[in-house]
Scaffold this motif. Structure first.
Motif, PDB file in Angstrom:
ATOM      1  N   ALA A 192       4.645  -8.255  -2.020  1.00  0.00           N
ATOM      2  CA  ALA A 192       3.831  -9.255  -2.727  1.00  0.00           C
ATOM      3  C   ALA A 192       4.564  -9.882  -3.914  1.00  0.00           C
ATOM      4  O   ALA A 192       4.581 -11.110  -4.064  1.00  0.00           O
ATOM      5  N   HIS A 193       5.179  -9.051  -4.736  1.00  0.00           N
ATOM      6  CA  HIS A 193       5.809  -9.556  -5.953  1.00  0.00           C
ATOM      7  C   HIS A 193       6.938 -10.544  -5.635  1.00  0.00           C
ATOM      8  O   HIS A 193       6.948 -11.673  -6.147  1.00  0.00           O
ATOM      9  N   ASP A 194       7.867 -10.116  -4.761  1.00  0.00           N
ATOM     10  CA  ASP A 194       9.006 -10.981  -4.427  1.00  0.00           C
ATOM     11  C   ASP A 194       8.570 -12.210  -3.634  1.00  0.00           C
ATOM     12  O   ASP A 194       9.123 -13.298  -3.806  1.00  0.00           O
ATOM     13  N   LEU A 195       7.589 -12.030  -2.791  1.00  0.00           N
ATOM     14  CA  LEU A 195       7.100 -13.148  -1.983  1.00  0.00           C
ATOM     15  C   LEU A 195       6.500 -14.233  -2.882  1.00  0.00           C
ATOM     16  O   LEU A 195       6.704 -15.427  -2.654  1.00  0.00           O
ATOM     17  N   GLY A 196       5.791 -13.802  -3.904  1.00  0.00           N
ATOM     18  CA  GLY A 196       5.211 -14.750  -4.856  1.00  0.00           C
ATOM     19  C   GLY A 196       6.293 -15.563  -5.556  1.00  0.00           C
ATOM     20  O   GLY A 196       6.134 -16.763  -5.782  1.00  0.00           O
ATOM     21  N   LYS A 197       7.411 -14.871  -5.863  1.00  0.00           N
ATOM     22  CA  LYS A 197       8.528 -15.583  -6.512  1.00  0.00           C
ATOM     23  C   LYS A 197       9.139 -16.606  -5.552  1.00  0.00           C
ATOM     24  O   LYS A 197       9.496 -17.716  -5.960  1.00  0.00           O
ATOM     25  N   ILE A 198       9.271 -16.218  -4.284  1.00  0.00           N
ATOM     26  CA  ILE A 198       9.828 -17.150  -3.290  1.00  0.00           C
ATOM     27  C   ILE A 198       8.909 -18.368  -3.148  1.00  0.00           C
ATOM     28  O   ILE A 198       9.357 -19.509  -3.090  1.00  0.00           O
ATOM     29  N   GLN A 199       7.604 -18.118  -3.137  1.00  0.00           N
ATOM     30  CA  GLN A 199       6.649 -19.228  -3.046  1.00  0.00           C
ATOM     31  C   GLN A 199       6.840 -20.208  -4.208  1.00  0.00           C
ATOM     32  O   GLN A 199       6.795 -21.420  -4.018  1.00  0.00           O
ATOM     33  N   SER A 200       7.069 -19.666  -5.414  1.00  0.00           N
ATOM     34  CA  SER A 200       7.268 -20.533  -6.581  1.00  0.00           C
ATOM     35  C   SER A 200       8.549 -21.348  -6.456  1.00  0.00           C
ATOM     36  O   SER A 200       8.612 -22.492  -6.915  1.00  0.00           O
ATOM     37  N   THR A 201       9.568 -20.768  -5.827  1.00  0.00           N
ATOM     38  CA  THR A 201      10.840 -21.465  -5.645  1.00  0.00           C
ATOM     39  C   THR A 201      10.728 -22.584  -4.621  1.00  0.00           C
ATOM     40  O   THR A 201      11.461 -23.570  -4.679  1.00  0.00           O
ATOM     41  N   PHE A 202       9.843 -22.416  -3.650  1.00  0.00           N
ATOM     42  CA  PHE A 202       9.672 -23.437  -2.599  1.00  0.00           C
ATOM     43  C   PHE A 202       8.224 -23.941  -2.586  1.00  0.00           C
ATOM     44  O   PHE A 202       7.444 -23.601  -1.694  1.00  0.00           O
ATOM     45  N   PRO A 203       7.864 -24.763  -3.582  1.00  0.00           N
ATOM     46  CA  PRO A 203       6.465 -25.196  -3.673  1.00  0.00           C
ATOM     47  C   PRO A 203       6.009 -26.049  -2.476  1.00  0.00           C
ATOM     48  O   PRO A 203       4.815 -26.103  -2.184  1.00  0.00           O
ATOM     49  N   ASP A 204       6.952 -26.711  -1.792  1.00  0.00           N
ATOM     50  CA  ASP A 204       6.571 -27.565  -0.651  1.00  0.00           C
ATOM     51  C   ASP A 204       6.363 -26.769   0.629  1.00  0.00           C
ATOM     52  O   ASP A 204       5.886 -27.307   1.623  1.00  0.00           O
ATOM     53  N   ILE A 205       6.807 -25.519   0.599  1.00  0.00           N
ATOM     54  CA  ILE A 205       6.647 -24.680   1.785  1.00  0.00           C
ATOM     55  C   ILE A 205       5.462 -23.747   1.557  1.00  0.00           C
ATOM     56  O   ILE A 205       5.383 -23.070   0.533  1.00  0.00           O
ATOM     57  N   GLU A 206       4.533 -23.746   2.494  1.00  0.00           N
ATOM     58  CA  GLU A 206       3.365 -22.874   2.362  1.00  0.00           C
ATOM     59  C   GLU A 206       3.710 -21.530   2.990  1.00  0.00           C
ATOM     60  O   GLU A 206       4.109 -21.462   4.151  1.00  0.00           O
ATOM     61  N   ILE A 207       3.584 -20.471   2.187  1.00  0.00           N
ATOM     62  CA  ILE A 207       3.901 -19.140   2.709  1.00  0.00           C
ATOM     63  C   ILE A 207       2.616 -18.322   2.785  1.00  0.00           C
ATOM     64  O   ILE A 207       1.983 -18.033   1.785  1.00  0.00           O
ATOM     65  N   GLY A 208       2.239 -17.948   3.990  1.00  0.00           N
ATOM     66  CA  GLY A 208       1.040 -17.138   4.189  1.00  0.00           C
ATOM     67  C   GLY A 208       1.428 -15.730   4.598  1.00  0.00           C
ATOM     68  O   GLY A 208       2.400 -15.529   5.315  1.00  0.00           O
ATOM     69  N   SER A 209       0.658 -14.760   4.121  1.00  0.00           N
ATOM     70  CA  SER A 209       0.939 -13.357   4.445  1.00  0.00           C
ATOM     71  C   SER A 209      -0.266 -12.783   5.169  1.00  0.00           C
ATOM     72  O   SER A 209      -1.367 -12.745   4.622  1.00  0.00           O
ATOM     73  N   TYR A 210      -0.059 -12.349   6.419  1.00  0.00           N
ATOM     74  CA  TYR A 210      -1.181 -11.902   7.245  1.00  0.00           C
ATOM     75  C   TYR A 210      -0.964 -10.502   7.786  1.00  0.00           C
ATOM     76  O   TYR A 210      -0.258 -10.303   8.772  1.00  0.00           O
ATOM     77  N   PRO A 211      -1.564  -9.526   7.116  1.00  0.00           N
ATOM     78  CA  PRO A 211      -1.435  -8.149   7.581  1.00  0.00           C
ATOM     79  C   PRO A 211      -2.305  -7.941   8.815  1.00  0.00           C
ATOM     80  O   PRO A 211      -3.330  -8.602   8.965  1.00  0.00           O
ATOM     81  N   HIS A 212      -1.864  -7.108   9.702  1.00  0.00           N
ATOM     82  CA  HIS A 212      -2.749  -6.747  10.821  1.00  0.00           C
ATOM     83  C   HIS A 212      -2.397  -5.365  11.345  1.00  0.00           C
ATOM     84  O   HIS A 212      -1.263  -4.898  11.216  1.00  0.00           O
ATOM     85  N   LEU A 213      -3.423  -4.736  11.906  1.00  0.00           N
ATOM     86  CA  LEU A 213      -3.228  -3.410  12.486  1.00  0.00           C
ATOM     87  C   LEU A 213      -2.742  -3.581  13.915  1.00  0.00           C
ATOM     88  O   LEU A 213      -3.388  -4.251  14.717  1.00  0.00           O
TER      89      LEU A 213
END
Lengths: 249, 249
Positions: A192-213
């Protein structure tokens, strides 16, 4: 996203019908419309399902028409007492209903050729808002219609699809949205922490995180990146892949 | 119906997540919640699907909470940057967010027993609106929560179901809605007039008319009658059956 990407072509779907909400009938239209919109670069931003209630229809169609480029409705335009979509949408936009001359002609000729009485109930399907544009119905003739940016279609999947397949060709398309998926066996809490930073670096790219069992009971996460700039998308995806690799996932 | 049946217990579902609207993930929660609500006599009156956008969530949850007895939301309460449901709902009701002491204790103990670091990202799942009631999560511990009449749950179907199975037991149920279906090979246009008259005679019974194409290509119509008074329902159904019989359908 709505505010920062004004050029985006957006859409909403409004499904009208008690039978869908009661679970009696399964909706088969949302997915079909959504998939086809995506192929035209039109982004589906909202879906609503409401009952056959005048106030509910008026409120939903007004809100959605105001907010999105296109609205597509399904259901409630047949000949029985519970078909109140046309009247409600006309009321929403304060447009009077008239007997549409072209639809009367189409239906009269269709029923005549089938030896079926063109009775008062069936004539209800010719009562449309003044100035409505027709959506051709190659299956059962009674057309859908367009008022402002609202495209009104019946609920029966075969008919809706036949209508929409032609209709979609005349919609204004938007830029294609590309996507990449990075699957990993790492829980969201780890990345979560690093992914949030990557999202901030690429504001035009939408990054979704989808956990599943998984069926094995193991928790995994799909990271879905999407955007209209494929080069930036590839860059962002590479950074995410490196992150996952560094975490051993 | 909303106006004439004030005692009805009503509900709305709000599905939150870009992944559902993009078609990347198929919703599996609406049908599950709907079916279970029906068994409790709670009537699902509206469903909305919105993106992970603060304004969209605030507007939807405010409108739905205002209008229906219960609102159930799914999605967006995990630990990553795109999980903004909790913060948006708190903002919608103007309630501050706090680190919930009980959830901190639950999560700390869960992660400790699994040898997993209880990092800052995971602590985000303990940040809840002040005064929120917890919804027990027997699968992965991090709870859902209740603010006013809004029940906030995660999107993962296994977890949502486990939560909802317990939650539903404490909801106020309404009177059971019974239904009867009369199928016929008669088109809507043939029965519309008489069916409308029957509907007027039985205002407490909801009569829906659902045409569909059979695989053989033949158009048939399902007439679905529903209501809470089974005697009246049986009477109305008998009148509809007689109508169909008189038409040879």
């Amino acid at each position: 996203m709505i505010d920062t990407m004004p050029a985006t072509i957006t859409a909403a779907i409004l499904v009208i019908g008690n039978e869908i909400l009661s679970g009696y009938t399964k909706d088969e239209n949302i997915e079909y419309i959504a998939k086809n919109l995506m192929e035209r670069g039109i982004r589906l931003f909202e879906v609503r399902l409401v009952r056959d209630e005048e106030l509910a229809i008026i409120e939903a169609v007004t809100a959605l028409a105001d907010r999105y480029t296109y609205v597509f409705t399904s259901g409630g335009i047949g000949s029985t007492h519970d078909d109140i979509t046309t009247a409600s949408i006309a009321k929403a936009f304060n447009i009077p209903i008239e007997q549409n001359v072209e639809v009367m002609r189409l239906l009269a000729s269709y029923y005549a050729s089938n030896g079926v009485e063109f009775n008062v109930a069936r004539q209800k399907m010719a009562e449309l808002p003044v100035g409505a544009k027709l959506i051709n119905n190659p299956v059962s003739v009674a057309p859908g219609f367009i008022v402002k940016n609202v495209h009104v279609m019946p609920g029966m999947p075969d008919i809706l699809r036949a209508m929409f397949d032609r209709l979609k060709l005349v919609l204004n398309g938007g830029p294609m949205v590309y996507s990449r998926t990075v699957s990993c066996m790492v829980g969201e809490g780890v990345i979560a922490h690093d992914l949030g930073k990557i999202q901030s670096t690429f504001p035009d790219i939408e990054i979704g995180s989808y956990p599943h069992l998984q069926e094995t009971g193991i928790l995994s996460t799909n990271l879905v990146l999407s955007g209209i700039d494929e080069v930036k998308l590839e860059k962002a995806t590479e950074v995410v892949r490196k992150l996952i690799h560094s975490l051993g996932g």
